[in-house]
Design an enzyme around this catalytic site. Structure first.
Site, PDB file in Angstrom:
ATOM      1  CE  LYS B  77     -10.009  -3.725   0.753  1.00 42.09           C
ATOM      2  NZ  LYS B  77      -9.490  -2.425   1.248  1.00 42.09           N
ATOM      3  CB  SER B 152      -5.773  -2.923   2.646  1.00 37.50           C
ATOM      4  OG  SER B 152      -6.955  -2.181   2.444  1.00 37.50           O
ATOM      5  CB  SER B 176      -6.778   0.846   1.625  1.00 33.78           C
ATOM      6  OG  SER B 176      -6.040   0.450   2.743  1.00 33.78           O
TER       7      SER B 176
END
Lengths: 99, 489
Positions: B77, B152, B176
């Site tokens: 990420k 997210s 997330s």
């Protein structure tokens, strides 16, 4: 209902160092007010005598310290490689004192 | 090769049935061909991946140590630092920021032979539940390209669903990892707070942030946790515990396990989600688990508490982005004050600005007691409620999200978006390990997820029980039809 108004928003803009456009101001005013009104439901819970949660895990309810040892630091050139402007091995900013 | 689990892929490499170079080339080709449909990546680390593959291939010939993740591609990420690579946090502010050091979790992955293959899209600074709030571009759901992947960590989840890599990292502050895993039909694990070092993870809400992982099955995530779940002296909230074995004694049955379900807290669930959840609970029963009712009614206040604490912490953490030392400095700024004001205005997206402002407001004098302190006290009560629940059960079952993936642009109101996190925030506030496992589809053929939550420190047990569920339900085997093919076909 929260007392959040245009003045509160303007003061936040200064505190947060964020300048909003006039369109953003209208939108932010509404949505921050909506969120603050929503969180008022917290008042339904009696928290008399309850300690605030400073540590999520019991294991962390003590100070975590380490020996005060000199470690490796980033070389100046490496650090400065991300600086937007630099001069003579230092970060450059516009003059802050009047001549 | 795309159907293989991480463990199977490693086995193929270790038995010399395929080389690390072949694996890397295969997945990079697949990314180049298929990623344009979902836009899951912010950067593709081609050079780095090939260099690592070359080293692995040399080392296997020399019989050198290869590592627990040898030959497995992993997506990172884009809020975790990889030395020498750009970390954008999907923010315009950081599009030029080259990381000067490795985050601990990433260093551990690479040391154990992982091939870092790319960096994934996310909501800007991890603030969002749909990846639509990425400051760069949105990501699309592989099951339905007109829908969001969740957020997210939406880029990581979408990439795993499309089988562009077998494993990915994510970060979870209020859901997330779990929510996008659920919306993309993959497995997502958030460890106990402090289990994985946060050193090198760009901070959002420091008392909640936790690095975790995505994959196509629970066992692969256990493997990844064996590597990442280590104590780190550079993070003062890192748990000082030895690493654990996740892959020993994985159960096939849940005999002797008591599962708690907070039925009352779930009573407003949408019908389809409720039916799916109930069917998942029935699978646990068939596996031999005993189901008991637990009381988590206080969690109906979790969204308010979370959005006060997380924004308060974010407002402090994001003060560092000022256009002075790194990041984008506005070209139109003439004075020092303008550097701060205009750089922040141009660099941050609307959601980030809003959260900084909300966080600053709830911390400001006169309001701190009513908002921040009150929320912290309720957090204490919520942790207590979880402790009491775990006196009655070994693990808690809940849905992940109140709905399946929604259409892009369907949720505009910020509060409505925040309400998406109702079932993921409880475990975040209490620092609990939790996992989202695919549990089938709704009537529109969009994936739904099932959540298992364990007591603090019981990470191994959560993955083990998820493994048993997954074996019995078989939903993890399903691949989005658009991506269930070789990319060169």
């Amino acid at each position: 209902m929260s007392n959040f108004d245009k003045q509160s928003l303007e003061s936040l803009e200064k505190l947060c160092r964020i300048k909003l456009t006039s369109q953003e101001e209208v939108e932010f005013l509404d949505s921050i007010k909506e969120i603050l009104d929503y969180v008022e439901q917290m008042n339904e819970i009696d928290t008399e005598g309850v300690a605030p949660c400073n540590y999520v895990l019991k294991e962390m309810q003590m100070n975590t310290t380490r020996e005060d040892k000199v470690g490796k630091t980033l070389p100046r050139e490496e650090f400065l490689s991300n600086a937007p402007e630099q001069i003579g091995g230092m970060i450059r900013i516009p003059p802050v004192m009047k001549q | 090769m795309y159907q293989l689990s991480a463990l199977e892929l490693r086995e193929k490499f270790l038995k010399k049935k395929t080389s690390a170079m072949e694996i890397t080339r295969y997945f990079l080709d697949r990314i180049h061909k298929l990623n344009p449909q979902i836009k899951a990546f912010i950067s593709i680390l081609e050079e780095r991946a090939f260099a690592k593959a070359k080293t692995l291939d040399e080392n296997i010939e020399k019989n050198k140590y290869l590592g627990k993740l040898a030959g497995i591609p992993i997506i990172i990420k884009d809020n975790m630092h990889i030395k020498g690579e750009i970390t954008t946090c999907a923010s315009k502010f950081l599009t030029n920021y080259k990381a000067l050091f490795d985050s601990t979790a990433i260093r551990l992955l690479e040391e154990e032979g992982a091939i870092l293959i790319g960096k994934s899209n996310m909501d800007e600074f991890a603030m969002g539940s749909s990846t639509e709030r990425s400051g760069l571009f949105p990501t699309y759901n592989p099951w339905n390209l007109s829908c969001v992947p969740g957020g997210s960590s939406g880029g990581s989840a979408a990439a795993i669903a499309a089988r562009l890599s077998p494993l990915a990292t994510g970060s979870d502050t209020g859901g997330s990892i779990r929510q996008p895993a659920s919306m993309c039909g993959v497995v997502g694990f958030k460890p106990t707070y402090g289990r994985v070092s946060r050193f090198g993870l760009v901070a959002f809400g420091s008392s909640l942030d936790q690095i975790g992982c995505f994959g196509t099955n629970a066992k692969d995530l256990g493997l990844m946790m064996e590597v990442m779940g280590r104590h780190c002296t550079k993070d003062s909230t890192s748990l000082n515990l030895p690493g654990e074995n996740y892959l020993d004694n994985l159960p096939e049955s849940l005999k002797g396990t008591t599962v708690g379900v907070p039925w009352h807290f779930l009573e407003d669930l949408d019908n389809e989600v409720y039916d799916n959840f109930k069917a998942s609970v029935d699978i646990l029963k068939e596996l031999g688990a005993k189901i008991v009712d637990i009381n988590l009614d206080i969690m109906k206040y979790c969204i308010g508490v979370y959005y006060i604490l997380a924004t308060a912490e974010a407002s402090t953490n994001l003060a560092r982005f000022d256009g002075i030392r790194y990041g984008i400095r506005s070209a139109s700024a003439k004075t020092l004050d303008e550097i701060y004001d205009i750089s922040r205005d141009e660099g941050f997206g609307a959601e980030v600005k809003k959260r900084i402002m909300l966080g600053t407001y709830v911390l400001s004098s006169g309001f701190q007691d009513a908002y921040y302190k009150k929320a912290q006290k309720i957090r204490t009560l919520m942790i207590r409620a979880c402790d009491e629940a775990f006196e009655k059960c070994d693990i808690i079952a809940m849905p992940v999200s109140p709905s399946s993936a929604f259409e892009i642009g369907a949720i505009q109101d910020p509060l409505e978006m925040y309400l998406q996190d109702l079932f993921t925030i409880p475990a975040s506030l209490a620092g609990l390990p939790c996992i989202s496992i695919p549990s089938g589809f709704d009537s529109k053929n969009k994936p739904l997820g099932f959540q298992l939550i364990g007591p603090q420190m019981h990470d191994v047990s959560v993955i083990a029980k998820a493994h048993a569920f997954e074996k019995a339900s078989a939903h993890t085997k399903k691949i989005p039809p658009l991506f269930d093919k070789e990319h060169y076909e």
